[in-house]
Design a protein around this motif. Structure first.
Motif, PDB file in Angstrom:
ATOM      1  N   LYS A 196       0.842  -1.188   0.000  1.00  0.00           N
ATOM      2  CA  LYS A 196       0.000   0.000   0.000  1.00  0.00           C
ATOM      3  C   LYS A 196       0.883   1.246   0.000  1.00  0.00           C
ATOM      4  N   CYS A 197       1.541   1.439  -1.132  1.00  0.00           N
ATOM      5  CA  CYS A 197       2.489   2.554  -1.264  1.00  0.00           C
ATOM      6  C   CYS A 197       1.810   3.911  -1.113  1.00  0.00           C
ATOM      7  N   ALA A 198       0.509   3.978  -1.425  1.00  0.00           N
ATOM      8  CA  ALA A 198      -0.193   5.260  -1.333  1.00  0.00           C
ATOM      9  C   ALA A 198      -0.274   5.771   0.099  1.00  0.00           C
ATOM     10  N   TYR A 199      -0.028   4.884   1.081  1.00  0.00           N
ATOM     11  CA  TYR A 199      -0.058   5.276   2.490  1.00  0.00           C
ATOM     12  C   TYR A 199       1.336   5.223   3.101  1.00  0.00           C
ATOM     13  N   CYS A 200       2.357   5.359   2.280  1.00  0.00           N
ATOM     14  CA  CYS A 200       3.740   5.241   2.736  1.00  0.00           C
ATOM     15  C   CYS A 200       4.068   6.296   3.787  1.00  0.00           C
ATOM     16  N   TYR A 243     -15.683  19.684  -3.225  1.00  0.00           N
ATOM     17  CA  TYR A 243     -17.040  19.132  -3.269  1.00  0.00           C
ATOM     18  C   TYR A 243     -17.031  17.674  -3.700  1.00  0.00           C
ATOM     19  N   GLN A 244     -16.362  17.383  -4.837  1.00  0.00           N
ATOM     20  CA  GLN A 244     -16.331  16.019  -5.343  1.00  0.00           C
ATOM     21  C   GLN A 244     -15.620  15.080  -4.368  1.00  0.00           C
ATOM     22  N   ARG A 245     -14.504  15.537  -3.828  1.00  0.00           N
ATOM     23  CA  ARG A 245     -13.727  14.697  -2.928  1.00  0.00           C
ATOM     24  C   ARG A 245     -14.544  14.309  -1.693  1.00  0.00           C
ATOM     25  N   LYS A 246     -15.202  15.292  -1.076  1.00  0.00           N
ATOM     26  CA  LYS A 246     -15.994  15.006   0.110  1.00  0.00           C
ATOM     27  C   LYS A 246     -17.144  14.061  -0.210  1.00  0.00           C
ATOM     28  N   LYS A 247     -17.769  14.264  -1.351  1.00  0.00           N
ATOM     29  CA  LYS A 247     -18.903  13.420  -1.725  1.00  0.00           C
ATOM     30  C   LYS A 247     -18.477  11.955  -1.823  1.00  0.00           C
ATOM     31  N   TYR A 248     -17.370  11.713  -2.496  1.00  0.00           N
ATOM     32  CA  TYR A 248     -16.912  10.334  -2.673  1.00  0.00           C
ATOM     33  C   TYR A 248     -16.423   9.733  -1.366  1.00  0.00           C
ATOM     34  N   LEU A 249     -15.737  10.520  -0.557  1.00  0.00           N
ATOM     35  CA  LEU A 249     -15.227   9.999   0.709  1.00  0.00           C
ATOM     36  C   LEU A 249     -16.348   9.696   1.690  1.00  0.00           C
ATOM     37  N   CYS A 272       2.334   6.819 -10.368  1.00  0.00           N
ATOM     38  CA  CYS A 272       3.576   7.594 -10.399  1.00  0.00           C
ATOM     39  C   CYS A 272       3.786   8.236  -9.030  1.00  0.00           C
ATOM     40  N   ASN A 273       5.032   8.275  -8.569  1.00  0.00           N
ATOM     41  CA  ASN A 273       5.281   8.861  -7.256  1.00  0.00           C
ATOM     42  C   ASN A 273       4.920  10.341  -7.219  1.00  0.00           C
ATOM     43  N   GLY A 274       4.861  10.980  -8.399  1.00  0.00           N
ATOM     44  CA  GLY A 274       4.446  12.381  -8.450  1.00  0.00           C
ATOM     45  C   GLY A 274       2.974  12.576  -8.163  1.00  0.00           C
ATOM     46  N   LEU A 275       2.201  11.486  -8.165  1.00  0.00           N
ATOM     47  CA  LEU A 275       0.773  11.548  -7.840  1.00  0.00           C
ATOM     48  C   LEU A 275       0.497  10.796  -6.533  1.00  0.00           C
ATOM     49  N   PHE A 276       1.424  10.932  -5.584  1.00  0.00           N
ATOM     50  CA  PHE A 276       1.315  10.245  -4.299  1.00  0.00           C
ATOM     51  C   PHE A 276       0.036  10.649  -3.563  1.00  0.00           C
ATOM     52  N   GLU A 277      -0.250  11.930  -3.498  1.00  0.00           N
ATOM     53  CA  GLU A 277      -1.436  12.391  -2.776  1.00  0.00           C
ATOM     54  C   GLU A 277      -2.710  11.931  -3.467  1.00  0.00           C
ATOM     55  N   MET A 292      -5.837   9.514  -1.983  1.00  0.00           N
ATOM     56  CA  MET A 292      -7.252   9.884  -1.965  1.00  0.00           C
ATOM     57  C   MET A 292      -8.102   8.877  -2.735  1.00  0.00           C
ATOM     58  N   LEU A 293      -7.591   8.428  -3.885  1.00  0.00           N
ATOM     59  CA  LEU A 293      -8.335   7.423  -4.649  1.00  0.00           C
ATOM     60  C   LEU A 293      -8.425   6.111  -3.880  1.00  0.00           C
ATOM     61  N   SER A 294      -7.362   5.750  -3.189  1.00  0.00           N
ATOM     62  CA  SER A 294      -7.395   4.539  -2.370  1.00  0.00           C
ATOM     63  C   SER A 294      -8.449   4.660  -1.274  1.00  0.00           C
ATOM     64  N   ASP A 295      -8.533   5.842  -0.647  1.00  0.00           N
ATOM     65  CA  ASP A 295      -9.533   6.057   0.394  1.00  0.00           C
ATOM     66  C   ASP A 295     -10.951   5.861  -0.149  1.00  0.00           C
ATOM     67  N   ILE A 296     -11.164   6.280  -1.394  1.00  0.00           N
ATOM     68  CA  ILE A 296     -12.495   6.146  -2.006  1.00  0.00           C
ATOM     69  C   ILE A 296     -12.761   4.697  -2.409  1.00  0.00           C
ATOM     70  N   LEU A 297     -11.811   4.097  -3.091  1.00  0.00           N
ATOM     71  CA  LEU A 297     -12.029   2.759  -3.639  1.00  0.00           C
ATOM     72  C   LEU A 297     -12.119   1.682  -2.561  1.00  0.00           C
ATOM     73  N   LYS A 298     -11.455   1.904  -1.416  1.00  0.00           N
ATOM     74  CA  LYS A 298     -11.478   0.863  -0.385  1.00  0.00           C
ATOM     75  C   LYS A 298     -12.848   0.732   0.279  1.00  0.00           C
ATOM     76  N   GLN A 299     -13.770   1.637  -0.027  1.00  0.00           N
ATOM     77  CA  GLN A 299     -15.145   1.479   0.427  1.00  0.00           C
ATOM     78  C   GLN A 299     -15.850   0.353  -0.330  1.00  0.00           C
ATOM     79  N   TYR A 300     -15.258  -0.042  -1.467  1.00  0.00           N
ATOM     80  CA  TYR A 300     -15.905  -1.018  -2.340  1.00  0.00           C
ATOM     81  C   TYR A 300     -15.040  -2.249  -2.633  1.00  0.00           C
TER      82      TYR A 300
END
Length: 374
Positions: A2-6, A183-189, A225-230, A234-242
């Motif tokens: 889970k590199c996104a949470y490194c 707005y979009q981020r909060k809605k998905y989270l 890409c490591n340049g899109l770490f953040e 955030m995408l991992s936080d959303i997708l792990k709901q499913y």
């Protein structure tokens, strides 16, 4: 994985840390058929820094590989963009374009029908990609394909495929808007991201979630890409709901570019980590994920990732640092691909001098001025 949470903030990229406990043995990088796709992106960074759009990188890499032809597969809803794409590529390549017309009505109107596309995946539809396969181009480009067709195109193409733009009919074909706007981020989270009953136009993220659920997928991996770490976090936080979500950084194993005989972007640096798309793919294979999703992987590296991954692969968002990862902006603006001198000998000279996987005995006397702006 889970590199996104490194917690080390990508120490593999900055310090060469190997979180796997032993560097992956990757003989694939010595394969002459693989090495160009892996290294040419690094050569462009060495010469131009991160100052090229994805369209400019596509043209440069095609020329560096001495491609004469390119195959283009595009969604019928991207007819205008496909024409502009062909206009930009035609001065350099013979382009054969194939339109995915499954969402066209008999009177040639484009109609959104997501359920119809799911049937294409179940039937393992491959009619469109076979047309391009017969064309014989050494590289294919996809433009605006839905997730189902994107997966099928990657699976059945006989040559490497790069995604130029991902379809997102809600967010102007800029899928990362879901994490860039509050707005979009909060809605998905908050778990409110799924489409409402009867909703036809969907974001790329909604398409990904719904498709994964209907396909019965339990696990997804984000190759990012490591340049899109953040963004990956955030995408991992959303997708792990499913789904069960893994994430694998492009710098996994912390391999020094010198080990790949690839030039540093900053020659004065003591260490620069090489991108490792084959390693990302091998980790996904070991995890046995149901779906591998690319997020911002470099052009060239994305093709290696897709060809070495056993699971179905799709692109959530391609990378374009210049245009905020909104790749289509290169077509919508007047300049498009015309503000770079593609006869500039520097990237071709660097590629020639570093063409072998093994570094020379003596250091290269590199006369190329690196990091110049495009």
């Amino acid at each position: 994985m889970k590199c996104a949470y490194c917690n080390l903030k990508m120490a593999c990229s900055k310090e060469g840390r190997d979180c796997l406990g032993g560097k992956l043995e990757l003989p694939e990088y010595r394969d002459p058929a693989v090495r160009p796709y892996v290294t040419y992106s690094a050569f462009l960074q060495h010469v131009y820094g991160n100052n090229l759009t994805r369209l400019q990188e596509l043209i440069f890499i095609g020329l560096m590989m001495e491609c004469r032809r390119l195959g283009l597969a595009y969604c019928a809803g991207f007819n205008r963009e496909a024409r502009m794409m062909i206009e930009a590529l035609s001065p350099h390549f013979e382009v054969n374009a194939v339109c995915c017309d499954y969402c066209l009505t008999p009177d040639q109107r484009f109609v959104h029908d997501p359920d119809r596309r799911f049937d294409l995946y179940r039937r393992d539809e491959r009619a469109k990609v076979e047309v391009l396969n017969d064309f014989g181009a050494p590289m294919h480009v996809s433009l605006g394909l839905c997730i189902e067709q994107d997966i099928l195109f990657n699976r059945h193409s006989r040559v490497p495929v790069t995604n130029f733009a991902a379809a997102d009919w809600v967010l102007g074909h800029h899928p990362l808007t879901v994490v860039y706007t509050t707005y979009q981020r909060k809605k998905y989270l908050q778990g409110k991201g799924l489409p409402k009953p009867g909703q036809v136009r969907r974001t790329r993220l909604q398409e990904l979630i719904v498709f994964g659920q209907r396909a019965g997928f339990k696990s997804i991996s984000l190759g990012f890409c490591n340049g899109l770490f953040e963004e990956a976090g955030m995408l991992s936080d959303i997708l792990k709901q499913y789904f069960l979500v893994y994430s694998v950084c492009c710098k996994t194993s912390g391999i020094d570019k010198k080990e790949q005989n690839t030039p540093y972007m900053n020659p004065g640096a003591k260490f620069e980590s090489a991108c490792n798309p084959v390693g990302q793919a091998k980790i996904d294979n070991q995890l046995r994920v149901d779906l591998s999703v690319q997020l911002g992987i470099c052009l060239g590296h994305d093709m290696c990732f897709a060809t070495h991954t056993l699971a179905p692969t799709t692109t959530f968002a391609p990378k374009d640092r210049v245009l905020g990862h909104n790749t289509l902006a290169a077509l919508y603006t007047g300049a498009r691909a015309m503000d770079v001198d593609y006869s500039d000998p520097r990237p071709y000279e660097v590629a020639r001098r570093y063409k072998d996987a093994e570094p020379p005995v003596a250091d290269l006397d590199d006369e190329v001025q690196p990091g110049a702006s495009a």
